[in-house]
Design a protein around this motif. Structure first.
Motif, PDB file in Angstrom:
ATOM      1  N   LYS A  88       0.816  -1.215   0.000  1.00 37.35           N
ATOM      2  CA  LYS A  88       0.000   0.000   0.000  1.00 37.35           C
ATOM      3  C   LYS A  88       0.849   1.264   0.000  1.00 37.35           C
ATOM      4  CE  LYS A  88      -4.065  -2.008   2.090  1.00 37.35           C
ATOM      5  NZ  LYS A  88      -5.019  -1.967   3.220  1.00 37.35           N
ATOM      6  N   GLU A  89       2.164   1.098   0.084  1.00 34.92           N
ATOM      7  CA  GLU A  89       3.072   2.250   0.082  1.00 34.92           C
ATOM      8  C   GLU A  89       4.139   2.049  -0.986  1.00 34.92           C
ATOM      9  OE1 GLU A  89       4.627   2.859   3.990  1.00 34.92           O
ATOM     10  OE2 GLU A  89       3.152   4.389   4.451  1.00 34.92           O
ATOM     11  N   GLY A  90       4.844   3.136  -1.268  1.00 34.44           N
ATOM     12  CA  GLY A  90       5.945   3.045  -2.223  1.00 34.44           C
ATOM     13  C   GLY A  90       6.893   4.222  -2.051  1.00 34.44           C
ATOM     14  N   ILE A  91       8.153   3.980  -2.435  1.00 38.72           N
ATOM     15  CA  ILE A  91       9.154   5.053  -2.367  1.00 38.72           C
ATOM     16  C   ILE A  91       9.255   5.668  -3.753  1.00 38.72           C
ATOM     17  CG2 ILE A  91      11.559   5.609  -1.903  1.00 38.72           C
ATOM     18  CD1 ILE A  91      11.549   2.964  -0.168  1.00 38.72           C
ATOM     19  N   TYR A  92       8.886   6.930  -3.813  1.00 46.71           N
ATOM     20  CA  TYR A  92       8.839   7.615  -5.108  1.00 46.71           C
ATOM     21  C   TYR A  92      10.135   8.374  -5.344  1.00 46.71           C
ATOM     22  CZ  TYR A  92       3.856   6.806  -5.985  1.00 46.71           C
ATOM     23  OH  TYR A  92       2.639   6.229  -6.270  1.00 46.71           O
ATOM     24  N   VAL A  93      10.669   8.209  -6.557  1.00 48.42           N
ATOM     25  CA  VAL A  93      11.870   8.952  -6.970  1.00 48.42           C
ATOM     26  C   VAL A  93      11.673   9.395  -8.421  1.00 48.42           C
ATOM     27  CG1 VAL A  93      14.354   8.850  -7.332  1.00 48.42           C
ATOM     28  CG2 VAL A  93      13.333   7.600  -5.430  1.00 48.42           C
ATOM     29  N   PHE A  94      11.942  10.662  -8.674  1.00 48.85           N
ATOM     30  CA  PHE A  94      11.839  11.191 -10.045  1.00 48.85           C
ATOM     31  C   PHE A  94      13.165  11.852 -10.416  1.00 48.85           C
ATOM     32  CE2 PHE A  94       7.533  11.195  -8.350  1.00 48.85           C
ATOM     33  CZ  PHE A  94       6.846  10.516  -9.349  1.00 48.85           C
ATOM     34  N   ILE A  95      13.664  11.503 -11.583  1.00 46.64           N
ATOM     35  CA  ILE A  95      14.952  12.029 -12.047  1.00 46.64           C
ATOM     36  C   ILE A  95      14.741  12.699 -13.405  1.00 46.64           C
ATOM     37  CG2 ILE A  95      17.325  11.467 -12.656  1.00 46.64           C
ATOM     38  CD1 ILE A  95      16.814   8.820 -10.973  1.00 46.64           C
ATOM     39  N   LYS A  96      15.186  13.925 -13.484  1.00 48.10           N
ATOM     40  CA  LYS A  96      15.134  14.662 -14.762  1.00 48.10           C
ATOM     41  C   LYS A  96      16.531  14.725 -15.340  1.00 48.10           C
ATOM     42  CE  LYS A  96      11.345  17.877 -15.419  1.00 48.10           C
ATOM     43  NZ  LYS A  96      10.911  19.284 -15.396  1.00 48.10           N
ATOM     44  N   THR A  97      16.655  14.351 -16.619  1.00 46.56           N
ATOM     45  CA  THR A  97      17.980  14.332 -17.245  1.00 46.56           C
ATOM     46  C   THR A  97      17.916  14.917 -18.646  1.00 46.56           C
ATOM     47  OG1 THR A  97      17.589  12.144 -18.172  1.00 46.56           O
ATOM     48  CG2 THR A  97      18.663  12.252 -16.018  1.00 46.56           C
ATOM     49  N   MET A  98      19.097  15.364 -19.079  1.00 49.79           N
ATOM     50  CA  MET A  98      19.308  15.685 -20.492  1.00 49.79           C
ATOM     51  C   MET A  98      20.362  14.703 -20.994  1.00 49.79           C
ATOM     52  SD  MET A  98      17.711  18.327 -21.985  1.00 49.79           S
ATOM     53  CE  MET A  98      18.832  19.140 -23.087  1.00 49.79           C
ATOM     54  N   SER A  99      19.907  13.760 -21.784  1.00 48.68           N
ATOM     55  CA  SER A  99      20.849  12.696 -22.180  1.00 48.68           C
ATOM     56  C   SER A  99      20.418  12.096 -23.518  1.00 48.68           C
ATOM     57  CB  SER A  99      20.887  11.605 -21.100  1.00 48.68           C
ATOM     58  OG  SER A  99      19.590  11.104 -20.890  1.00 48.68           O
ATOM     59  N   PRO A 100      21.333  11.446 -24.227  1.00 50.80           N
ATOM     60  CA  PRO A 100      20.967  10.783 -25.489  1.00 50.80           C
ATOM     61  C   PRO A 100      20.067   9.583 -25.248  1.00 50.80           C
ATOM     62  CG  PRO A 100      23.274  10.384 -24.935  1.00 50.80           C
ATOM     63  CD  PRO A 100      22.770  11.412 -23.974  1.00 50.80           C
ATOM     64  N   GLY A 101      19.371   9.165 -26.303  1.00 45.86           N
ATOM     65  CA  GLY A 101      18.371   8.118 -26.172  1.00 45.86           C
ATOM     66  C   GLY A 101      18.948   6.747 -25.891  1.00 45.86           C
ATOM     67  N   ASP A 102      20.189   6.517 -26.350  1.00 45.55           N
ATOM     68  CA  ASP A 102      20.792   5.192 -26.136  1.00 45.55           C
ATOM     69  C   ASP A 102      20.963   4.909 -24.658  1.00 45.55           C
ATOM     70  OD1 ASP A 102      20.923   5.228 -28.831  1.00 45.55           O
ATOM     71  OD2 ASP A 102      23.025   5.886 -28.917  1.00 45.55           O
ATOM     72  N   VAL A 103      21.363   5.907 -23.920  1.00 46.51           N
ATOM     73  CA  VAL A 103      21.613   5.737 -22.484  1.00 46.51           C
ATOM     74  C   VAL A 103      20.311   5.461 -21.746  1.00 46.51           C
ATOM     75  CG1 VAL A 103      22.587   6.823 -20.438  1.00 46.51           C
ATOM     76  CG2 VAL A 103      23.568   7.304 -22.676  1.00 46.51           C
ATOM     77  N   ILE A 104      19.268   6.128 -22.199  1.00 41.65           N
ATOM     78  CA  ILE A 104      17.968   5.920 -21.557  1.00 41.65           C
ATOM     79  C   ILE A 104      17.501   4.483 -21.756  1.00 41.65           C
ATOM     80  CG2 ILE A 104      15.541   6.618 -21.578  1.00 41.65           C
ATOM     81  CD1 ILE A 104      17.215   8.774 -20.408  1.00 41.65           C
ATOM     82  N   ALA A 105      17.772   3.964 -22.949  1.00 44.83           N
ATOM     83  CA  ALA A 105      17.385   2.571 -23.223  1.00 44.83           C
ATOM     84  C   ALA A 105      18.127   1.616 -22.299  1.00 44.83           C
ATOM     85  CB  ALA A 105      17.682   2.235 -24.690  1.00 44.83           C
ATOM     86  N   ALA A 106      19.414   1.924 -22.054  1.00 39.58           N
ATOM     87  CA  ALA A 106      20.201   1.092 -21.143  1.00 39.58           C
ATOM     88  C   ALA A 106      19.637   1.143 -19.726  1.00 39.58           C
ATOM     89  CB  ALA A 106      21.653   1.569 -21.153  1.00 39.58           C
ATOM     90  N   VAL A 107      19.215   2.310 -19.321  1.00 40.55           N
ATOM     91  CA  VAL A 107      18.630   2.477 -17.985  1.00 40.55           C
ATOM     92  C   VAL A 107      17.351   1.669 -17.868  1.00 40.55           C
ATOM     93  CG1 VAL A 107      17.560   4.152 -16.429  1.00 40.55           C
ATOM     94  CG2 VAL A 107      19.660   4.744 -17.606  1.00 40.55           C
ATOM     95  N   GLU A 108      16.545   1.702 -18.928  1.00 39.96           N
ATOM     96  CA  GLU A 108      15.279   0.961 -18.915  1.00 39.96           C
ATOM     97  C   GLU A 108      15.544  -0.539 -18.760  1.00 39.96           C
ATOM     98  OE1 GLU A 108      12.188   1.707 -21.839  1.00 39.96           O
ATOM     99  OE2 GLU A 108      12.843   3.790 -21.972  1.00 39.96           O
ATOM    100  N   ARG A 109      16.543  -1.008 -19.466  1.00 36.51           N
ATOM    101  CA  ARG A 109      16.888  -2.429 -19.378  1.00 36.51           C
ATOM    102  C   ARG A 109      17.269  -2.787 -17.934  1.00 36.51           C
ATOM    103  NH1 ARG A 109      21.385  -2.660 -22.973  1.00 36.51           N
ATOM    104  NH2 ARG A 109      20.337  -1.260 -24.437  1.00 36.51           N
ATOM    105  N   ARG A 110      18.066  -1.926 -17.341  1.00 37.33           N
ATOM    106  CA  ARG A 110      18.522  -2.181 -15.985  1.00 37.33           C
ATOM    107  C   ARG A 110      17.350  -2.179 -14.988  1.00 37.33           C
ATOM    108  NH1 ARG A 110      23.497  -1.126 -13.592  1.00 37.33           N
ATOM    109  NH2 ARG A 110      24.492  -1.667 -15.552  1.00 37.33           N
TER     110      ARG A 110
END
Lengths: 284, 90
Positions: free
Chosen positions: A57-79
């Motif tokens: 019923k609870e969760g730890i919320y974290v939001f990160i704003k970045t300026m980065s190329p799309g390839d790195v974001i894909a790697a993050v998603e995989r992780r």
């Protein structure tokens, strides 16, 4: 090519805070390795969920704003997919159109130009905009607005000067009028007072009475007539004064001359002869 | 014979006239360019109690913002900020 992304995470509440920080740092490290910049990190902490996820019923919320190329974001998603402690995650691309000027933003700017208040009813303004004659290009509007202020600034001194000149003229005119209409009365009075001083005491009362009568008459008559009459009065008064002066001088001489003659002749000659001579002298 | 013009008779069942405030897009009023899915308190004004998204015809939001809003609500649902459906008892 760098783009703005926002990554949101919901971490399992059973994990310790240190482990949650590790997950966060691992993501940031990947982003920094891929020449990405981290702009902002929001940590809400433990927060109640709108509906249970994995019976939590609870969760730890974290939001990160970045300026980065799309390839790195894909790697993050995989992780993140592989990580079991992350219950949910979301990656959102913030388009360039939201950072640059937009059609809607242009409309708002136009409305703000026309509207007097900074935050007014947009619909009402649009409504008024529709009915008003369509303005020429926006540059004209800005030009029209600016000169109004400039003219206010510039014109005021000119107007003041003009006004001052006009006021001076008006004052002069008023002074002239006043001299013609109102100020004449005191002048006349002053003249009269001077005349009174000059005039002998016997004739004062009679003349004052006459003058008062004339004043009463003049006040009742119209102004133009008043001015004319006053002029006439002045002339008459001057004439009168001359007459009075002549009148003064003559009798004084007559009085003095016979007295002297009588005294001298009375001593020298007989009474009969003296009388005849006196009469002759008087006639002469 | 010219008949005098009859005055228009008032209809027996006159049209019901409803007056309501003019709707306007609150996002346009606040000059919001991008609707953030994290602000669940703002999104909840555009959701029914059952969790349905209200149509723009009802709320008066412009098409530009309604597109964003529907997307933002769906994103917020995924992140458990907004409910999908009203939770039933039991």
């Amino acid at each position: 090519m760098k783009r703005e992304y926002e990554i949101g995470l919901i971490i399992n509440p059973e994990t310790a805070d240190e482990e949650a920080e590790k997950i966060k740092t691992s993501i940031t490290d990947i982003l920094k390795k891929g020449k990405g910049t981290i702009e902002n990190i929001d940590e809400w902490g433990r927060k109640a969920l709108a509906y249970p996820i994995e019976k939590h019923k609870e969760g730890i919320y974290v939001f990160i704003k970045t300026m980065s190329p799309g390839d790195v974001i894909a790697a993050v998603e995989r992780r993140l997919k592989l990580n079991e402690k992350v219950m949910r995650f979301i990656v959102i691309r913030i388009d360039d159109k939201f950072r640059k000027t937009n059609k809607l933003v242009k409309k708002w700017e136009k409305i703000e130009k026309f509207s007097k208040k900074p935050g007014g009813d947009s619909d009402r303004e649009r409504h008024s905009e529709r009915h008003t004659p369509r303005p020429k290009p926006v540059t004209d509007n800005t030009e029209v607005k600016t000169p109004v202020t400039d003219t206010k600034v510039k014109e005021t001194p000119v107007e003041k000067k003009v006004e001052v000149k006009v006021e001076e003229k008006i004052e002069k005119k008023i002074e002239k009028e006043v001299v013609e209409k109102t100020v004449k009365k005191p002048d006349v009075k002053e003249e009269l007072i001077e005349e009174k001083k000059v005039e002998p005491k016997k004739e004062k009362e009679s003349e004052v009475e006459k003058e008062t009568e004339k004043k009463v008459v003049t006040k009742k008559t119209e102004k133009k007539v008043v001015t004319k009459e006053k002029k006439v009065e002045k002339e008459t008064v001057e004439e009168k004064t001359d007459v009075v002066e002549t009148a003064k001088e003559k009798p004084v001489k007559t009085k003095k001359v016979p007295a002297k003659k009588t005294t001298k002749k009375a001593v020298d000659k007989t009474e009969a002869k003296t009388e005849e001579e006196v009469e002759n002298a008087e006639t002469k | 014979m010219q008949r005098p013009n009859k005055p228009s008779r008032p209809s027996r069942f006159p049209k019901k006239q409803y007056f309501s405030k003019k709707k306007y897009c609150s996002f346009c009023k606040d000059r919001i360019r991008l609707i953030d899915y994290k602000k669940s308190s703002d999104l909840e004004n555009y959701i029914l109690e059952t969790g349905k998204i209200l149509p723009a015809r009802v709320t008066g939001t412009c098409a530009y913002h309604q597109k964003q809003l529907s997307k933002a609500i769906k994103q917020a649902r995924h992140m458990a900020l907004v409910k999908f459906i009203e939770s039933r008892r039991g």
